[in-house]
Design a protein around this motif. Structure first.
Motif, PDB file in Angstrom:
ATOM      1  N   TYR A 166       0.834  -1.208   0.000  1.00 24.93           N
ATOM      2  CA  TYR A 166       0.000   0.000   0.000  1.00 24.93           C
ATOM      3  C   TYR A 166       0.865   1.253   0.000  1.00 24.93           C
ATOM      4  O   TYR A 166       0.600   2.211  -0.738  1.00 24.93           O
ATOM      5  N   CYS A 167       1.907   1.264   0.817  1.00 23.90           N
ATOM      6  CA  CYS A 167       2.785   2.435   0.905  1.00 23.90           C
ATOM      7  C   CYS A 167       3.456   2.731  -0.437  1.00 23.90           C
ATOM      8  O   CYS A 167       3.639   3.899  -0.801  1.00 23.90           O
ATOM      9  N   ALA A 168       3.829   1.681  -1.154  1.00 29.13           N
ATOM     10  CA  ALA A 168       4.472   1.877  -2.454  1.00 29.13           C
ATOM     11  C   ALA A 168       3.543   2.622  -3.410  1.00 29.13           C
ATOM     12  O   ALA A 168       3.970   3.523  -4.150  1.00 29.13           O
ATOM     13  N   GLY A 169       2.265   2.234  -3.395  1.00 24.70           N
ATOM     14  CA  GLY A 169       1.303   2.916  -4.257  1.00 24.70           C
ATOM     15  C   GLY A 169       0.941   4.296  -3.751  1.00 24.70           C
ATOM     16  O   GLY A 169       0.789   5.240  -4.536  1.00 24.70           O
ATOM     17  N   ARG A 170       0.797   4.400  -2.439  1.00 20.82           N
ATOM     18  CA  ARG A 170       0.406   5.695  -1.867  1.00 20.82           C
ATOM     19  C   ARG A 170       1.445   6.763  -2.160  1.00 20.82           C
ATOM     20  O   ARG A 170       1.103   7.948  -2.319  1.00 20.82           O
ATOM     21  N   PHE A 171       2.724   6.378  -2.263  1.00 18.55           N
ATOM     22  CA  PHE A 171       3.780   7.358  -2.504  1.00 18.55           C
ATOM     23  C   PHE A 171       3.562   8.080  -3.832  1.00 18.55           C
ATOM     24  O   PHE A 171       3.559   9.316  -3.888  1.00 18.55           O
ATOM     25  N   TRP A 172       3.380   7.324  -4.921  1.00 23.01           N
ATOM     26  CA  TRP A 172       3.255   7.990  -6.219  1.00 23.01           C
ATOM     27  C   TRP A 172       1.884   8.647  -6.406  1.00 23.01           C
ATOM     28  O   TRP A 172       1.758   9.668  -7.098  1.00 23.01           O
ATOM     29  N   ILE A 173       0.856   8.081  -5.762  1.00 27.68           N
ATOM     30  CA  ILE A 173      -0.470   8.702  -5.849  1.00 27.68           C
ATOM     31  C   ILE A 173      -0.487  10.019  -5.080  1.00 27.68           C
ATOM     32  O   ILE A 173      -1.045  11.025  -5.542  1.00 27.68           O
ATOM     33  N   GLU A 174       0.142  10.016  -3.901  1.00 25.17           N
ATOM     34  CA  GLU A 174       0.219  11.229  -3.094  1.00 25.17           C
ATOM     35  C   GLU A 174       0.983  12.324  -3.835  1.00 25.17           C
ATOM     36  O   GLU A 174       0.655  13.521  -3.721  1.00 25.17           O
ATOM     37  N   TYR A 175       1.971  11.916  -4.594  1.00 21.35           N
ATOM     38  CA  TYR A 175       2.790  12.881  -5.331  1.00 21.35           C
ATOM     39  C   TYR A 175       1.974  13.627  -6.389  1.00 21.35           C
ATOM     40  O   TYR A 175       2.329  14.736  -6.797  1.00 21.35           O
ATOM     41  N   MET A 176       0.870  13.014  -6.833  1.00 22.76           N
ATOM     42  CA  MET A 176       0.043  13.617  -7.874  1.00 22.76           C
ATOM     43  C   MET A 176      -0.980  14.610  -7.326  1.00 22.76           C
ATOM     44  O   MET A 176      -1.553  15.400  -8.079  1.00 22.76           O
ATOM     45  N   ARG A 177      -1.246  14.557  -6.024  1.00 22.68           N
ATOM     46  CA  ARG A 177      -2.301  15.385  -5.455  1.00 22.68           C
ATOM     47  C   ARG A 177      -1.917  16.864  -5.429  1.00 22.68           C
ATOM     48  O   ARG A 177      -0.739  17.221  -5.317  1.00 22.68           O
ATOM     49  N   VAL A 178      -2.954  17.724  -5.518  1.00 20.75           N
ATOM     50  CA  VAL A 178      -2.722  19.160  -5.572  1.00 20.75           C
ATOM     51  C   VAL A 178      -3.382  19.896  -4.410  1.00 20.75           C
ATOM     52  O   VAL A 178      -3.257  21.121  -4.311  1.00 20.75           O
ATOM     53  N   ASP A 179      -4.056  19.162  -3.526  1.00 22.46           N
ATOM     54  CA  ASP A 179      -4.680  19.824  -2.386  1.00 22.46           C
ATOM     55  C   ASP A 179      -3.609  20.268  -1.395  1.00 22.46           C
ATOM     56  O   ASP A 179      -2.482  19.761  -1.399  1.00 22.46           O
ATOM     57  N   GLU A 180      -3.973  21.215  -0.547  1.00 20.80           N
ATOM     58  CA  GLU A 180      -3.015  21.779   0.403  1.00 20.80           C
ATOM     59  C   GLU A 180      -2.529  20.729   1.386  1.00 20.80           C
ATOM     60  O   GLU A 180      -3.304  19.928   1.907  1.00 20.80           O
ATOM     61  N   ALA A 181      -1.220  20.703   1.641  1.00 20.87           N
ATOM     62  CA  ALA A 181      -0.640  19.751   2.599  1.00 20.87           C
ATOM     63  C   ALA A 181       0.700  20.283   3.081  1.00 20.87           C
ATOM     64  O   ALA A 181       1.367  21.079   2.409  1.00 20.87           O
ATOM     65  N   HIS A 182       1.109  19.814   4.258  1.00 19.48           N
ATOM     66  CA  HIS A 182       2.415  20.192   4.803  1.00 19.48           C
ATOM     67  C   HIS A 182       3.515  19.474   4.017  1.00 19.48           C
ATOM     68  O   HIS A 182       3.363  18.306   3.645  1.00 19.48           O
ATOM     69  N   GLU A 183       4.618  20.178   3.777  1.00 18.08           N
ATOM     70  CA  GLU A 183       5.727  19.600   3.027  1.00 18.08           C
ATOM     71  C   GLU A 183       7.016  19.665   3.838  1.00 18.08           C
ATOM     72  O   GLU A 183       7.227  20.588   4.629  1.00 18.08           O
ATOM     73  N   ILE A 184       7.869  18.654   3.618  1.00 22.46           N
ATOM     74  CA  ILE A 184       9.191  18.594   4.232  1.00 22.46           C
ATOM     75  C   ILE A 184      10.200  18.299   3.135  1.00 22.46           C
ATOM     76  O   ILE A 184      10.106  17.265   2.466  1.00 22.46           O
ATOM     77  N   LEU A 185      11.134  19.210   2.918  1.00 19.88           N
ATOM     78  CA  LEU A 185      12.152  19.055   1.866  1.00 19.88           C
ATOM     79  C   LEU A 185      11.527  18.788   0.501  1.00 19.88           C
ATOM     80  O   LEU A 185      12.007  17.976  -0.295  1.00 19.88           O
ATOM     81  N   GLY A 186      10.442  19.475   0.234  1.00 23.77           N
ATOM     82  CA  GLY A 186       9.808  19.381  -1.076  1.00 23.77           C
ATOM     83  C   GLY A 186       8.853  18.216  -1.258  1.00 23.77           C
ATOM     84  O   GLY A 186       8.236  18.092  -2.323  1.00 23.77           O
ATOM     85  N   LEU A 187       8.714  17.368  -0.253  1.00 22.57           N
ATOM     86  CA  LEU A 187       7.790  16.237  -0.338  1.00 22.57           C
ATOM     87  C   LEU A 187       6.662  16.413   0.666  1.00 22.57           C
ATOM     88  O   LEU A 187       6.870  16.918   1.778  1.00 22.57           O
ATOM     89  N   ARG A 188       5.471  15.993   0.276  1.00 23.43           N
ATOM     90  CA  ARG A 188       4.331  16.067   1.177  1.00 23.43           C
ATOM     91  C   ARG A 188       4.556  15.166   2.392  1.00 23.43           C
ATOM     92  O   ARG A 188       5.272  14.152   2.306  1.00 23.43           O
ATOM     93  N   LEU A 189       3.939  15.524   3.499  1.00 22.87           N
ATOM     94  CA  LEU A 189       4.109  14.760   4.730  1.00 22.87           C
ATOM     95  C   LEU A 189       3.758  13.288   4.538  1.00 22.87           C
ATOM     96  O   LEU A 189       4.471  12.399   5.023  1.00 22.87           O
ATOM     97  N   ASN A 190       2.691  13.017   3.797  1.00 25.99           N
ATOM     98  CA  ASN A 190       2.280  11.633   3.586  1.00 25.99           C
ATOM     99  C   ASN A 190       3.266  10.848   2.727  1.00 25.99           C
ATOM    100  O   ASN A 190       3.316   9.616   2.798  1.00 25.99           O
ATOM    101  N   ASN A 191       4.042  11.551   1.896  1.00 21.26           N
ATOM    102  CA  ASN A 191       5.101  10.872   1.150  1.00 21.26           C
ATOM    103  C   ASN A 191       6.180  10.356   2.092  1.00 21.26           C
ATOM    104  O   ASN A 191       6.656   9.212   1.964  1.00 21.26           O
ATOM    105  N   TRP A 192       6.586  11.208   3.040  1.00 20.94           N
ATOM    106  CA  TRP A 192       7.586  10.787   4.008  1.00 20.94           C
ATOM    107  C   TRP A 192       7.053   9.660   4.897  1.00 20.94           C
ATOM    108  O   TRP A 192       7.785   8.724   5.228  1.00 20.94           O
ATOM    109  N   THR A 193       5.792   9.754   5.261  1.00 17.09           N
ATOM    110  CA  THR A 193       5.186   8.693   6.071  1.00 17.09           C
ATOM    111  C   THR A 193       5.178   7.380   5.304  1.00 17.09           C
ATOM    112  O   THR A 193       5.459   6.320   5.868  1.00 17.09           O
ATOM    113  N   SER A 194       4.864   7.442   4.011  1.00 16.90           N
ATOM    114  CA  SER A 194       4.849   6.233   3.179  1.00 16.90           C
ATOM    115  C   SER A 194       6.226   5.581   3.136  1.00 16.90           C
ATOM    116  O   SER A 194       6.353   4.356   3.243  1.00 16.90           O
TER     117      SER A 194
END
Length: 330
Positions: free
Chosen positions: A215-243
């Motif tokens: 699930y995390c593998a898929g969530r990473f690239w899907i999350e990268y496509m989203r455009v809604d507002e989210a917190h970012e760390i070093l250019g990646l959305r928080l959920n990307n780092w969590t994944s």
């Protein structure tokens, strides 16, 4: 000009008379039922009792909903506690907003409580319900379609989702339906775990860990496509780092668990095994009693035959003596 797209519902609420039926909540409920159904089938196939999965889900589901909402509110606090926002909206779960990471973590806590009450090991239960959780996510994601949320960048692809204008600032247009991508990915994850579990006899929580990693593998690239507002760390959305973090932890667990505890549990529900053992013991005792009875019958029959043979022999001897005496007299 868009030739084709996926239209969005004009409203996320359907009314059955005066009763509102919210699409988001409906999808969550259907997903829970699907997860319990599939989990029960897998649990019974592993030797557990029918109904155990549902009993533990009574603990896991409420904890999961609370955890999912908490994660969403904490990581997107600006939506509820910034200037001009109403903090009461944080409790309106039917309007959307569940973080899968919090849902899984708190859901696991609830499942652990339920398993302890039944004397069941949590890893075995988690392995049984893992594909069902993925299926529930696949169904639940359609709730985002009803709410016109969780979409990606603008696109004119035939499967783009149409987003209409509203008071919350949505810009009308056609966008990547990331909710659909995640839904399809979760179906694939469910099938992957079922196949791998049958092929490699996964046990001790490794089927669940495989679900998490996939699930995390898929969530990473899907999350990268989203455009809604989210917190970012070093250019990646928080959920990307969590994944990334959760993926690495899941893979590490699979490797270490396979070395420390290879194979699969022989018994997943001790109560079910004990019940079967008692029945087997009763059957064995009954068979033993029947065998003993048959043995006594055989012995009795043989004794009767011996007695009859002895009487016949004595009678024959008396007859011979009488005949001899008669011959002598004559």
């Amino acid at each position: 000009m868009e030739l084709a797209y996926i239209p969005s519902p004009s409203s996320g609420v359907l009314y059955i008379g005066p009763v509102p039926l919210r699409g988001y909540a409906f999808c969550i409920i259907i997903g829970v039922f699907a997860a319990v159904w599939l989990g029960n089938r897998r649990w019974v196939a592993r030797g557990g009792r029918a109904g155990t999965v549902a009993d533990i889900a009574v603990w896991a589901v409420p904890f999961g909903l609370i955890g999912g909402r908490l994660y969403h509110v904490v990581t997107d606090y600006q939506l509820y506690f910034s200037e001009g926002r109403d903090w009461v909206d944080a409790f309106k779960i039917w309007e959307g907003g569940l973080g899968i990471w919090g849902a899984i973590a708190f859901g696991a806590l609830g499942a652990w409580i339920g398993c302890r009450r039944r004397g069941i090991a949590l890893p075995a239960y988690a392995d049984a319900v893992a594909p069902g959780i993925a299926l529930a996510q696949a169904i639940g994601r359609w709730g985002n379609w009803f709410n016109q949320e969780l979409y990606g960048r603008a696109t004119d692809l035939p499967w783009a989702v149409e987003i209409t204008s509203s008071s919350d600032g949505r810009v009308p247009g056609t966008y990547h339906p990331t909710f659909l991508y995640e839904s399809l990915w979760c179906v694939g994850v469910a099938l992957l775990v079922i196949w791998a579990d049958r092929r490699f006899k996964l046990g001790h929580g490794r089927a669940f860990a495989l679900y998490v990693a996939a699930y995390c593998a898929g969530r990473f690239w899907i999350e990268y496509m989203r455009v809604d507002e989210a917190h970012e760390i070093l250019g990646l959305r928080l959920n990307n780092w969590t994944s990334i973090l959760v993926f690495l932890l899941a893979v590490l667990y699979i490797v270490l668990s396979a070395r420390k505890r290879p194979g699969r549990e022989d018994v997943v529900e001790p109560a079910a095994g004990a019940s079967g053992g008692e029945k087997a013991g009763e059957s064995g005792a009954s068979d033993g009693a029947d065998a003993e009875s048959d043995s006594d019958t055989v012995k009795g029959s043989e004794s009767a035959k011996d007695a009859e043979g002895s009487e016949d022999a004595e009678g024959s001897g008396e007859s011979k003596d009488g005949a001899a005496g008669s011959v002598k007299k004559s």
